[in-house]
Design a protein around this motif. Sequence first.
Motif, PDB file in Angstrom:
ATOM      1  N   THR A  89       0.830  -1.203   0.000  1.00 37.66           N
ATOM      2  CA  THR A  89       0.000   0.000   0.000  1.00 37.66           C
ATOM      3  C   THR A  89       0.863   1.252   0.000  1.00 37.66           C
ATOM      4  OG1 THR A  89      -1.707  -1.189   1.242  1.00 37.66           O
ATOM      5  CG2 THR A  89      -1.832   1.206   1.239  1.00 37.66           C
ATOM      6  N   LYS A  90       1.933   1.240   0.786  1.00 33.18           N
ATOM      7  CA  LYS A  90       2.851   2.388   0.811  1.00 33.18           C
ATOM      8  C   LYS A  90       3.530   2.560  -0.544  1.00 33.18           C
ATOM      9  CE  LYS A  90       6.711   4.359   3.436  1.00 33.18           C
ATOM     10  NZ  LYS A  90       7.465   4.727   2.217  1.00 33.18           N
ATOM     11  N   THR A  91       3.892   1.421  -1.177  1.00 36.31           N
ATOM     12  CA  THR A  91       4.500   1.497  -2.506  1.00 36.31           C
ATOM     13  C   THR A  91       3.544   2.140  -3.503  1.00 36.31           C
ATOM     14  OG1 THR A  91       5.797  -0.493  -2.063  1.00 36.31           O
ATOM     15  CG2 THR A  91       5.521   0.125  -4.370  1.00 36.31           C
ATOM     16  N   PHE A  92       2.261   1.743  -3.429  1.00 36.11           N
ATOM     17  CA  PHE A  92       1.255   2.347  -4.307  1.00 36.11           C
ATOM     18  C   PHE A  92       1.121   3.842  -4.037  1.00 36.11           C
ATOM     19  CE2 PHE A  92      -3.184   3.694  -4.858  1.00 36.11           C
ATOM     20  CZ  PHE A  92      -3.323   3.510  -6.232  1.00 36.11           C
ATOM     21  N   ASP A  93       1.067   4.215  -2.749  1.00 36.33           N
ATOM     22  CA  ASP A  93       0.971   5.641  -2.404  1.00 36.33           C
ATOM     23  C   ASP A  93       2.170   6.418  -2.921  1.00 36.33           C
ATOM     24  OD1 ASP A  93      -1.441   5.289  -1.152  1.00 36.33           O
ATOM     25  OD2 ASP A  93      -0.594   5.062   0.859  1.00 36.33           O
ATOM     26  N   ASP A  94       3.363   5.835  -2.761  1.00 29.53           N
ATOM     27  CA  ASP A  94       4.580   6.509  -3.254  1.00 29.53           C
ATOM     28  C   ASP A  94       4.530   6.665  -4.774  1.00 29.53           C
ATOM     29  OD1 ASP A  94       5.508   6.625  -0.680  1.00 29.53           O
ATOM     30  OD2 ASP A  94       6.809   4.862  -0.855  1.00 29.53           O
ATOM     31  N   ASN A  95       4.108   5.603  -5.474  1.00 32.25           N
ATOM     32  CA  ASN A  95       4.004   5.683  -6.932  1.00 32.25           C
ATOM     33  C   ASN A  95       2.975   6.728  -7.362  1.00 32.25           C
ATOM     34  OD1 ASN A  95       5.876   3.641  -7.133  1.00 32.25           O
ATOM     35  ND2 ASN A  95       4.373   2.020  -7.479  1.00 32.25           N
ATOM     36  N   LEU A  96       1.860   6.770  -6.626  1.00 25.53           N
ATOM     37  CA  LEU A  96       0.810   7.734  -6.949  1.00 25.53           C
ATOM     38  C   LEU A  96       1.299   9.162  -6.730  1.00 25.53           C
ATOM     39  CD1 LEU A  96      -2.133   8.259  -7.766  1.00 25.53           C
ATOM     40  CD2 LEU A  96      -2.769   8.023  -5.356  1.00 25.53           C
ATOM     41  N   ASN A  97       1.997   9.393  -5.631  1.00 29.60           N
ATOM     42  CA  ASN A  97       2.532  10.733  -5.354  1.00 29.60           C
ATOM     43  C   ASN A  97       3.562  11.146  -6.409  1.00 29.60           C
ATOM     44  OD1 ASN A  97       0.973  11.077  -3.044  1.00 29.60           O
ATOM     45  ND2 ASN A  97       2.517  10.134  -1.703  1.00 29.60           N
ATOM     46  N   SER A  98       4.393  10.177  -6.815  1.00 29.34           N
ATOM     47  CA  SER A  98       5.396  10.484  -7.851  1.00 29.34           C
ATOM     48  C   SER A  98       4.717  10.854  -9.164  1.00 29.34           C
ATOM     49  CB  SER A  98       6.317   9.280  -8.075  1.00 29.34           C
ATOM     50  OG  SER A  98       7.040   8.980  -6.909  1.00 29.34           O
ATOM     51  N   LEU A  99       3.641  10.124  -9.503  1.00 34.17           N
ATOM     52  CA  LEU A  99       2.907  10.423 -10.728  1.00 34.17           C
ATOM     53  C   LEU A  99       2.254  11.792 -10.666  1.00 34.17           C
ATOM     54  CD1 LEU A  99       1.923   9.395 -13.480  1.00 34.17           C
ATOM     55  CD2 LEU A  99      -0.057   8.371 -12.307  1.00 34.17           C
ATOM     56  N   ILE A 100       1.698  12.128  -9.512  1.00 33.64           N
ATOM     57  CA  ILE A 100       1.074  13.452  -9.349  1.00 33.64           C
ATOM     58  C   ILE A 100       2.115  14.549  -9.500  1.00 33.64           C
ATOM     59  CG2 ILE A 100      -0.046  14.959  -7.669  1.00 33.64           C
ATOM     60  CD1 ILE A 100      -1.487  12.477  -6.586  1.00 33.64           C
ATOM     61  N   GLN A 101       3.287  14.341  -8.893  1.00 38.72           N
ATOM     62  CA  GLN A 101       4.348  15.347  -9.008  1.00 38.72           C
ATOM     63  C   GLN A 101       4.825  15.490 -10.451  1.00 38.72           C
ATOM     64  OE1 GLN A 101       7.427  14.254  -6.262  1.00 38.72           O
ATOM     65  NE2 GLN A 101       6.152  14.615  -4.434  1.00 38.72           N
ATOM     66  N   GLU A 102       4.974  14.354 -11.168  1.00 39.42           N
ATOM     67  CA  GLU A 102       5.395  14.420 -12.570  1.00 39.42           C
ATOM     68  C   GLU A 102       4.365  15.162 -13.413  1.00 39.42           C
ATOM     69  OE1 GLU A 102       6.121  10.503 -13.942  1.00 39.42           O
ATOM     70  OE2 GLU A 102       7.819  10.144 -12.568  1.00 39.42           O
ATOM     71  N   ASN A 103       3.083  14.855 -13.196  1.00 36.17           N
ATOM     72  CA  ASN A 103       2.029  15.535 -13.951  1.00 36.17           C
ATOM     73  C   ASN A 103       1.979  17.022 -13.622  1.00 36.17           C
ATOM     74  OD1 ASN A 103       1.261  13.170 -15.217  1.00 36.17           O
ATOM     75  ND2 ASN A 103      -0.362  12.692 -13.742  1.00 36.17           N
TER      76      ASN A 103
END
Length: 335
Positions: A294-308
Amino acid sequence: MADSVTIRELVKNTRLTVYYGEEYLDHRRITTPDISRPGLEMTGYFNYYPPERIQLLGITETSFSKKMSHEELLMIMRKMADPQTPCFVVSTGIEPPAELIQAATEQHIPVLGSKQTSSRILSNMSIYLSGVLAKRQSIHGVLVDIYGLGVLITGDSGVGKSETALELIRRGHRLIADDRVDVYQQDEQTLVGEAPKILNHLMEIRGIGIIDVMNLFGAGAVRSQAKIQLIVHLQNWTPDAQFDRLGNADDERQIFDVQVPMISIPVKTGRNLAIIIESAAMNFRARSMGYDATKTFDDNLNSLIQENSKRDEAAEAANEAKTTDDSASATKGKD
């Protein structure tokens, strides 16, 4: 919960040697898991002497006794040999003092021995007695060992607990108890579950009846007891029911003084509950070892939001620059 344990049961389960009193092993009973190290009593201090406890003598006590006269030591041992005293245990392979044997003989108290150190035999006896004499609670459910993890499957009657456990057993996991699990608290953080004697190795499958898991699948398919580390609650699926989809929920169930992590799984036609529970157990173990999907998913989601966000900012900056250039070109044309 057993009210007491015979000395013979203690000897059998902790591998003690009988120095004296073989004929009294079934008559003397232990009622408390507490064990006494009578150091102060050896000096003559009996203001607080718990005679109902096992009296354990080690190197310290026996070394001190060698400096005492025969009469003095015999007097001390007679005071220790109370009618309530279940037995004496001498550790580290030490020969019991003759005065101890004499006092124990007068009161018909068994004298036992062990080659193990005082700390080790004390621990072994405490663990055994705490388990046997502990208060127990019966829980409706199925306890299964999944990759060494004790998983308690609970849910309403008829939801499919036993059938799911049977599929887990076919997949190589082990049954501890079906339908009724006797649970006791071993220490502040540990719960242990086991089957009642009448249900050992047995399962009830609707439409088939009672089956003997050990006879059908072999001795490797059963265990006598296991620590309860995870609860999986099976719940019939309804359209309005809310279930955790990301694994963020940290539900727990309190049994005695221990909070046990709990996962709720919806039961619906077509779902393979055995594989889901097996995966839940593996995921729980991975989280316990520090890996959290779940933390990995949250980290990936945050990284995607920052990239966008960076991409949008860059696009916005480019549009502003283009607008500025177009305005400059228009002004120059007019001039």
